[in-house]
Design a protein around this motif. Structure first.
Motif, PDB file in Angstrom:
ATOM      1  N   GLN A  60      -8.722   8.662  18.952  1.00 33.56           N
ATOM      2  CA  GLN A  60      -7.903   7.450  18.879  1.00 33.56           C
ATOM      3  C   GLN A  60      -6.517   7.791  18.336  1.00 33.56           C
ATOM      4  N   SER A  61      -5.496   7.121  18.854  1.00 29.09           N
ATOM      5  CA  SER A  61      -4.121   7.386  18.411  1.00 29.09           C
ATOM      6  C   SER A  61      -4.032   7.255  16.897  1.00 29.09           C
ATOM      7  N   THR A  62      -3.386   8.254  16.268  1.00 30.33           N
ATOM      8  CA  THR A  62      -3.446   8.408  14.810  1.00 30.33           C
ATOM      9  C   THR A  62      -2.079   8.668  14.216  1.00 30.33           C
ATOM     10  N   LEU A  63      -1.798   7.990  13.097  1.00 28.55           N
ATOM     11  CA  LEU A  63      -0.619   8.252  12.274  1.00 28.55           C
ATOM     12  C   LEU A  63      -1.048   9.023  11.032  1.00 28.55           C
ATOM     13  N   ILE A  64      -0.273  10.016  10.655  1.00 30.73           N
ATOM     14  CA  ILE A  64      -0.514  10.765   9.418  1.00 30.73           C
ATOM     15  C   ILE A  64       0.595  10.389   8.445  1.00 30.73           C
ATOM     16  N   LEU A  65       0.216   9.929   7.259  1.00 32.61           N
ATOM     17  CA  LEU A  65       1.175   9.381   6.304  1.00 32.61           C
ATOM     18  C   LEU A  65       1.134  10.123   4.980  1.00 32.61           C
ATOM     19  N   SER A  66       2.313  10.405   4.432  1.00 34.31           N
ATOM     20  CA  SER A  66       2.437  10.895   3.061  1.00 34.31           C
ATOM     21  C   SER A  66       3.905  10.880   2.690  1.00 34.31           C
ATOM     22  N   PRO A  67       4.240  10.948   1.400  1.00 27.18           N
ATOM     23  CA  PRO A  67       5.637  11.154   1.016  1.00 27.18           C
ATOM     24  C   PRO A  67       6.100  12.534   1.482  1.00 27.18           C
ATOM     25  N   PRO A  68       7.411  12.805   1.447  1.00 27.59           N
ATOM     26  CA  PRO A  68       7.910  14.133   1.836  1.00 27.59           C
ATOM     27  C   PRO A  68       7.198  15.237   1.060  1.00 27.59           C
ATOM     28  N   GLY A  69       6.867  16.324   1.771  1.00 31.64           N
ATOM     29  CA  GLY A  69       6.203  17.453   1.136  1.00 31.64           C
ATOM     30  C   GLY A  69       4.719  17.268   0.922  1.00 31.64           C
ATOM     31  N   GLY A  70       4.145  16.220   1.490  1.00 31.78           N
ATOM     32  CA  GLY A  70       2.733  15.938   1.258  1.00 31.78           C
ATOM     33  C   GLY A  70       1.769  16.708   2.139  1.00 31.78           C
ATOM     34  N   GLY A  71       2.274  17.410   3.144  1.00 32.90           N
ATOM     35  CA  GLY A  71       1.395  18.198   4.003  1.00 32.90           C
ATOM     36  C   GLY A  71       1.109  17.563   5.350  1.00 32.90           C
ATOM     37  N   LYS A  72       1.954  16.620   5.777  1.00 34.02           N
ATOM     38  CA  LYS A  72       1.729  15.939   7.061  1.00 34.02           C
ATOM     39  C   LYS A  72       1.787  16.905   8.240  1.00 34.02           C
ATOM     40  N   THR A  73       2.821  17.741   8.272  1.00 33.25           N
ATOM     41  CA  THR A  73       3.001  18.639   9.414  1.00 33.25           C
ATOM     42  C   THR A  73       1.869  19.650   9.493  1.00 33.25           C
ATOM     43  N   THR A  74       1.436  20.160   8.362  1.00 33.17           N
ATOM     44  CA  THR A  74       0.330  21.120   8.336  1.00 33.17           C
ATOM     45  C   THR A  74      -0.939  20.493   8.911  1.00 33.17           C
ATOM     46  N   LEU A  75      -1.220  19.256   8.509  1.00 28.28           N
ATOM     47  CA  LEU A  75      -2.403  18.570   9.027  1.00 28.28           C
ATOM     48  C   LEU A  75      -2.245  18.273  10.513  1.00 28.28           C
ATOM     49  N   LEU A  76      -1.051  17.818  10.925  1.00 28.58           N
ATOM     50  CA  LEU A  76      -0.816  17.526  12.347  1.00 28.58           C
ATOM     51  C   LEU A  76      -1.001  18.776  13.192  1.00 28.58           C
ATOM     52  N   ARG A  77      -0.464  19.905  12.727  1.00 27.11           N
ATOM     53  CA  ARG A  77      -0.587  21.159  13.485  1.00 27.11           C
ATOM     54  C   ARG A  77      -2.050  21.518  13.717  1.00 27.11           C
ATOM     55  N   ASP A  78      -2.866  21.417  12.672  1.00 29.61           N
ATOM     56  CA  ASP A  78      -4.271  21.780  12.831  1.00 29.61           C
ATOM     57  C   ASP A  78      -5.004  20.763  13.690  1.00 29.61           C
ATOM     58  N   LEU A  79      -4.611  19.493  13.601  1.00 31.07           N
ATOM     59  CA  LEU A  79      -5.208  18.471  14.454  1.00 31.07           C
ATOM     60  C   LEU A  79      -4.889  18.760  15.918  1.00 31.07           C
ATOM     61  N   VAL A  80      -3.650  19.129  16.212  1.00 29.58           N
ATOM     62  CA  VAL A  80      -3.262  19.497  17.576  1.00 29.58           C
ATOM     63  C   VAL A  80      -4.115  20.664  18.067  1.00 29.58           C
ATOM     64  N   ARG A  81      -4.305  21.665  17.226  1.00 25.77           N
ATOM     65  CA  ARG A  81      -5.105  22.838  17.609  1.00 25.77           C
ATOM     66  C   ARG A  81      -6.531  22.432  17.958  1.00 25.77           C
ATOM     67  N   LEU A  82      -7.143  21.620  17.111  1.00 25.89           N
ATOM     68  CA  LEU A  82      -8.524  21.210  17.350  1.00 25.89           C
ATOM     69  C   LEU A  82      -8.646  20.355  18.606  1.00 25.89           C
ATOM     70  N   LEU A  83      -7.706  19.437  18.806  1.00 24.69           N
ATOM     71  CA  LEU A  83      -7.735  18.587  19.996  1.00 24.69           C
ATOM     72  C   LEU A  83      -7.546  19.418  21.260  1.00 24.69           C
ATOM     73  N   SER A  84      -6.692  20.417  21.184  1.00 26.00           N
ATOM     74  CA  SER A  84      -6.396  21.264  22.333  1.00 26.00           C
ATOM     75  C   SER A  84      -7.554  22.198  22.674  1.00 26.00           C
ATOM     76  N   ASP A  85      -8.114  22.833  21.659  1.00 29.46           N
ATOM     77  CA  ASP A  85      -9.188  23.802  21.893  1.00 29.46           C
ATOM     78  C   ASP A  85     -10.535  23.133  22.110  1.00 29.46           C
ATOM     79  N   GLY A  86     -10.671  21.898  21.627  1.00 26.03           N
ATOM     80  CA  GLY A  86     -11.960  21.229  21.679  1.00 26.03           C
ATOM     81  C   GLY A  86     -12.758  21.529  20.428  1.00 26.03           C
ATOM     82  N   SER A  87     -13.655  20.635  20.082  1.00 26.90           N
ATOM     83  CA  SER A  87     -14.493  20.837  18.895  1.00 26.90           C
ATOM     84  C   SER A  87     -15.857  20.227  19.183  1.00 26.90           C
TER      85      SER A  87
END
Length: 334
Positions: free
Chosen positions: A175-202
């Motif tokens: 489902q379409s998902t927003l990742i939220l945090s203040p600056p420096g909270g780790g949003k991009t790191t989580l998004l990157r790994d989410l993209v990897r899992l969605l792309s490779d399959g789980s």
């Protein structure tokens, strides 16, 4: 509705990138990324950086170089001056030398991204640049008289998104998902790994065609067209293109099933997200916010939520020095 909470688990062991053989532990990998980033600094400042207690190297997120000021590092708890006496004071020549090292004396090759205030370095590092903007036809064409640099110590944390992925599915579909945090909270790191899992399959989910609108080069960290971070086998990356235009280009050209973008901030970004959703594409994006109530307090994000295109939100909070993920349903506020 109460959210589902989970603590951020350590990243899985990474292949060894330094001397020797065998897998790196999570702690070794984190510290090694610090050391590789320090290698981009001039020798004097590199020695200062390597003077940091090895036990703390794995938690450092950035080096900050400001002309005439001591070299600092950014940690989850804040920015600190590194020990080293007078040797740690950054000179103007140190800034230029750092850029020379990072670009391998070919600064012209980074001119396109430098116009946007940063350069990307092999290995997945990124350097933000401040100085005097050079204007041509009222647009930034270069940066001269460099006054400060922000060297981000980027890290892959594979497995980070595994603990939330199950809660982002309904009937087996993402489902379409927003990742939220203040600056420096780790949003991009989580998004990157989410993209990897969605792309490779789980487990229980096939791999999707994922298209990444990587405006600032922080998700895939492309260098000469090659992602320096693992974003999955079925992922296409459009680098250094404004998000709104990039999402539309990807929608038209790459037939994605999911589009991912970092830091939604402008009305044109929202229009592009709406267009993609209306074409049946799922979305994964980040936004600066402490939570959904914070989003609802701002007109731009309130209009985004009113569209009803995002169904889930992952809210990242720091609790006792660790990142806590909360998965929540996104209300429609139309």
């Amino acid at each position: 509705m109460p959210g589902r909470r989970s603590r951020n688990r350590p990243a899985k062991p990474r292949p060894r990138t330094g001397r020797g053989s065998g897998p790196l532990s999570c702690e070794e990998y984190e510290a090694r990324r610090y050391e590789l980033a320090a290698e981009l600094l001039p020798r004097r400042l590199r020695n200062v950086a390597l003077g940091l207690d090895p036990a703390r190297r794995g938690t450092a997120e950035e080096f900050r170089l400001r002309a005439g000021r001591p070299l600092t590092a950014v940690f989850p708890e804040g920015e600190e001056e590194l020990p080293g006496g007078a040797e740690r004071v950054v000179q103007g020549s140190d800034l230029n030398l750092t850029l020379d090292i990072a670009t391998q004396l070919s600064a012209y090759s980074s001119v396109e991204t430098l116009r946007a205030g940063y350069i990307t370095v092999p290995g997945g590092f990124r350097i933000g640049v401040c100085g005097t903007a050079v204007l041509k036809d009222r647009e930034v064409s270069n940066i001269k008289n460099v006054s400060s640099l922000a060297l981000r110590i980027s890290r892959e944390r594979k497995g980070t998104a595994e603990e939330v992925l199950g809660a982002l599915r309904e009937n087996g579909r993402f489902q379409s998902t927003l990742i939220l945090s203040p600056p420096g909270g780790g949003k991009t790191t989580l998004l990157r790994d989410l993209v990897r899992l969605l792309s490779d399959g789980s487990t229980g989910m096939p791999g999707y065609r994922v298209a990444v609108a990587d405006e600032r080069g922080e998700i895939a960290v492309c260098y000469n067209g090659t992602p320096q971070m693992d974003v999955g086998a079925r992922t296409d990356v459009l680098d250094a293109c404004p998000k709104a235009a990039g999402m539309m280009m990807l929608l038209r050209a790459m037939n994605p099933q999911i589009i991912a973008a970092d830091e939604i901030t402008a009305p044109e970004d929202i229009k592009a997200l709406e267009a993609a959703a209306n074409c049946g594409v799922k979305l994964a994006a980040t936004a600066h916010a402490e939570g959904i109530p914070d989003l609802l307090s701002r007109p731009v994000y309130r209009s985004l939520l009113s569209l009803g295109i995002f169904k889930k939100a992952v809210v990242i909070r720091m609790v006792e020095g660790k990142r806590l993920f909360t998965v929540e349903d996104v209300p429609c506020c139309g």
